[in-house]
Scaffold this active site. Sequence first.
Site, PDB file in Angstrom:
ATOM      1  N   ASP A 120      56.239-109.744   0.039  1.00 48.67           N
ATOM      2  CA  ASP A 120      55.554-110.533  -0.986  1.00 48.67           C
ATOM      3  C   ASP A 120      54.046-110.570  -0.766  1.00 48.67           C
ATOM      4  O   ASP A 120      53.375-111.493  -1.222  1.00 48.67           O
ATOM      5  CB  ASP A 120      56.107-111.957  -1.036  1.00 48.67           C
ATOM      6  CG  ASP A 120      56.059-112.664   0.312  1.00 48.67           C
ATOM      7  OD1 ASP A 120      55.543-112.072   1.278  1.00 48.67           O
ATOM      8  OD2 ASP A 120      56.554-113.805   0.396  1.00 48.67           O
ATOM      9  N   LYS A 171      49.735-126.080  10.178  1.00 45.93           N
ATOM     10  CA  LYS A 171      48.714-126.537   9.230  1.00 45.93           C
ATOM     11  C   LYS A 171      48.050-127.812   9.747  1.00 45.93           C
ATOM     12  O   LYS A 171      48.727-128.728  10.207  1.00 45.93           O
ATOM     13  CB  LYS A 171      49.353-126.798   7.867  1.00 45.93           C
ATOM     14  CG  LYS A 171      49.941-125.556   7.219  1.00 45.93           C
ATOM     15  CD  LYS A 171      50.649-125.898   5.926  1.00 45.93           C
ATOM     16  CE  LYS A 171      51.305-124.673   5.314  1.00 45.93           C
ATOM     17  NZ  LYS A 171      52.052-125.000   4.081  1.00 45.93           N
ATOM     18  N   ASP A 229      49.113-113.454  -1.116  1.00 46.81           N
ATOM     19  CA  ASP A 229      50.528-113.804  -1.059  1.00 46.81           C
ATOM     20  C   ASP A 229      50.962-114.113  -2.489  1.00 46.81           C
ATOM     21  O   ASP A 229      50.467-115.056  -3.110  1.00 46.81           O
ATOM     22  CB  ASP A 229      50.706-115.029  -0.159  1.00 46.81           C
ATOM     23  CG  ASP A 229      52.138-115.546  -0.113  1.00 46.81           C
ATOM     24  OD1 ASP A 229      52.963-115.117  -0.936  1.00 46.81           O
ATOM     25  OD2 ASP A 229      52.421-116.396   0.745  1.00 46.81           O
TER      26      ASP A 229
END
Length: 366
Positions: A120, A171, A229
């Site tokens: 992807d 993150k 992405d």
Amino acid sequence: MMETSPDDGHLQAILLVGGKGTRLRPLTLGTPKPLLPTAGVPFLAHQLARAKSFGVRRIVFATSYRASMFTEAFGDGSAFGLDLVYMTEQTPLGTGGAIRNAAQALTCGPDDPVLVLNGDILSGHDIHAQVALHMSRRAAVTLHLTEVEDPSRFGCVPTDADGRVTAFLEKTPQPVTNRINAGCYVFQRSVIDTIPEGRVVSVERETFPGLIDAGALVLGYVDATYWLDVGTPTAYIQGSRDLVLGRLESPALPGPCGECLTLTGAVVSPEAKVSGGSVVGGGAIVEAGATVIGSVLLDGCVVGPGATVIDSVVGPGARIAGGAVLSGVVVGDEAVVGPGNELLAGARLWPGVVLPEVAVRFSSDV
């Protein structure tokens, strides 16, 4: 761009294509994300063409969701000048487990490099240079790292002065670097064999941190060229648009770069305006007075007179009636948008749904 890999010209690769693509529904209800038409061909056709241009000759597909559709689309790979084989997971094994399972079909030696690609990702980075770095340093794994404006949305991958990866960080609102994992890896073949077999393994959470903790050499190949992405509708549309406009070169593009790509059998009225890297699929019709900007019109759909379609996907066989307005919208297969409707950013119309002839604004799933 080189035509051979750094070793014997027969670099082998694993292509991870097992995901369901839930963020792209309803487009992926019947089609795996890597097979969605992108700039006129299945998304993976662009990856296969680029991989071949960098010396890859044998690719193992790591499949799970709707696995048979990949074989139907690409067969043994002879049409692409490649040797394609397929390894299917009966239950999803995660990124590491998928790599380990697919490696059974590799034929290279334990010291050979193996390229691992995510199904992807659109990337313009130099695969040859990544493999060359990996081999010159005799690394266990070499990761493609890309630089993004907002790394807080991703896991960060810091490196030291010698390019060695020092950690994988989740993150965080205060990232230590703007470099993130770009999803393309070069493994030493023997390192893949150390991944546990037959269970769920994440390379990001288990394999790579484990190698770092063990003192293995995990390198970062940093590159700031085109990277995307395509996991969301907005990104999918952008990827198709960028390929048509030539912002990323692809040997698989079925026509010249430009404001639009019109596939065989499509009919576009000379009084319609189609621009911004739009694709008009085979058998699709764009009628007089319609405006289509930066959008993907899939096979057999109809955009009626005076309709406006901006930054949207119109599924196969769907119909957009005259005067309707779509902006940032996904319209499923065979759905109908009646006259006078305005669908705003984020709206998704499920397959077969019919919006009647009313003046109504939608800003959520329908």
